[in-house]
Design a protein around this motif. Structure first.
Motif, mmCIF file in Angstrom:
data_model
loop_
_atom_site.group_PDB
_atom_site.id
_atom_site.type_symbol
_atom_site.label_atom_id
_atom_site.label_comp_id
_atom_site.label_asym_id
_atom_site.label_seq_id
_atom_site.Cartn_x
_atom_site.Cartn_y
_atom_site.Cartn_z
ATOM 1 N N GLU A 56 8.255 76.188 16.168
ATOM 2 C CA GLU A 56 8.439 75.890 17.704
ATOM 3 C C GLU A 56 7.770 76.826 18.639
ATOM 4 O OE1 GLU A 56 10.187 73.661 18.920
ATOM 5 O OE2 GLU A 56 10.223 72.433 16.801
ATOM 6 N N MET A 78 14.661 71.480 19.143
ATOM 7 C CA MET A 78 13.240 71.543 18.656
ATOM 8 C C MET A 78 12.351 70.337 19.405
ATOM 9 S SD MET A 78 13.679 69.414 14.923
ATOM 10 C CE MET A 78 14.759 70.714 14.105
ATOM 11 N N ARG A 79 11.319 70.720 19.408
ATOM 12 C CA ARG A 79 10.158 69.675 20.157
ATOM 13 C C ARG A 79 9.880 68.610 19.441
ATOM 14 N NH1 ARG A 79 7.093 74.815 21.655
ATOM 15 N NH2 ARG A 79 6.130 74.236 19.577
ATOM 16 N N GLU A 80 9.763 68.729 18.105
ATOM 17 C CA GLU A 80 9.239 67.951 17.182
ATOM 18 C C GLU A 80 10.507 67.702 16.087
ATOM 19 O OE1 GLU A 80 5.352 68.270 15.900
ATOM 20 O OE2 GLU A 80 4.497 68.233 17.835
ATOM 21 N N PRO A 81 10.538 66.233 15.514
ATOM 22 C CA PRO A 81 11.465 66.232 14.432
ATOM 23 C C PRO A 81 10.934 66.773 13.084
ATOM 24 C CG PRO A 81 10.415 64.226 14.894
ATOM 25 C CD PRO A 81 9.876 64.952 16.118
ATOM 26 N N TRP A 82 11.461 67.790 12.574
ATOM 27 C CA TRP A 82 11.026 68.375 11.341
ATOM 28 C C TRP A 82 12.397 68.919 10.596
ATOM 29 C CZ3 TRP A 82 12.166 73.886 10.937
ATOM 30 C CH2 TRP A 82 12.265 74.439 12.082
ATOM 31 N N ARG A 99 7.182 67.927 6.893
ATOM 32 C CA ARG A 99 6.162 67.294 7.860
ATOM 33 C C ARG A 99 6.902 66.679 9.037
ATOM 34 N NH1 ARG A 99 3.248 66.470 3.123
ATOM 35 N NH2 ARG A 99 1.234 67.392 2.913
ATOM 36 N N LYS A 100 6.360 66.521 10.042
ATOM 37 C CA LYS A 100 6.816 65.711 11.330
ATOM 38 C C LYS A 100 7.513 64.136 10.521
ATOM 39 C CE LYS A 100 5.867 63.866 15.828
ATOM 40 N NZ LYS A 100 4.781 63.444 16.761
ATOM 41 N N GLY A 101 8.769 64.102 11.051
ATOM 42 C CA GLY A 101 9.541 62.937 10.519
ATOM 43 C C GLY A 101 10.005 62.620 9.342
#
Length: 248
Positions: A56, A78-82, A99-101
């Motif tokens: 992040e 968080m900016r991205e789903p991890w 990894r993402k998602g």
């Protein structure tokens, strides 16, 4: 996906690290009676903070953790789903980041003689039958293989031990366990074991089947030094500029 195993065999300054964690972590550490428990919990917290800083780009003093419905720790924003997960036992702390998602869980356990009562508590009837049919030297490995898989799965799902652990998986899983000891696949998740230490079992679980072939092993002392260097650098960057004004 990354998997990291941290060896606690080296000394590091607990007092110095405690100054850079949350008040809640400091309070929980003060309630622990054994120094080893303090060190394991603290390194687990630092490892999670390093994940947040790397992924992040957060400053350490910006990091806030909360918990899901059943208590799985997570980063508050968080900016991205991890996803990440931490486990510790004996002289090791293990961490996994997704990894993402994708969702992940991890469990490491130091192997010891299996208490028959624990075996009955944690193994299904089918698993218990298979356990009892093994030679004594094979029973311990079988038990910890299954225990760490069940724990890593429950931690991935974020439900902890809210379900009876003996009911996790099924007859179908027992059959799949026989097919492969290293990388079992069920329809929506997979497992991978890593040989971190002959006396331990380390199992990762994920909705992502692309497990890394290699895992990173670091010393707690080295992890602590890198973390503290980052905290000091962040503090220096945030120091107010004097803009040429005289220092009083």
């Amino acid at each position: 996906m990354h998997i990291i195993a941290v060896s606690l065999g080296t000394a590091f300054s607990v007092h110095e690290l405690l100054a850079h964690v949350s008040p809640e972590r400091r309070m929980s550490s003060s309630r622990l009676k054994r120094e080893d428990d303090v060190r394991r919990a603290l390194i687990g917290d630092i490892l999670a903070r390093m994940f947040a800083m790397d992924i992040e780009g957060m400053r350490n003093d910006e990091i806030r953790f909360d918990k899901g419905v059943f208590g799985k720790p997570r980063l508050s924003t968080m900016r991205e789903p991890w996803d990440y997960n931490i486990s510790h036992s004996g002289k090791w702390v293990a961490g996994i980041v997704s990894r993402k998602g994708q969702r992940v869980g991890i469990d490491i356990q130091k192997m010891a003689a299996v208490n028959p009562a624990f075996a009955r508590y944690s193994l299904s009837a089918e698993e218990m039958e298979q356990y009892q049919n093994l030679k004594p030297e094979a029973q311990t490995r079988y038990y910890y293989d299954l225990w760490t898989r069940k724990e890593s799965y429950l931690k991935m799902e974020g439900i902890g031990l809210t379900n009876p652990i003996r009911s996790v998986f099924s007859k179908q899983y027992v059959l799949k366990y026989e097919q492969s000891m290293l990388s079992d696949r069920l329809p929506d998740h997979a497992f991978r074991q890593y040989p971190v230490d002959p006396g331990y079992v380390l199992t990762a679980c994920s909705t992502d089947f692309r497990f890394p072939d290699q895992y990173l092993v670091v010393r707690a002392k080295d992890l602590a030094e890198v973390f503290l260097r980052r905290c000091r650098a962040q503090a220096e960057q945030s120091a107010p500029e004097l803009n040429g004004l005289p220092v009083l």
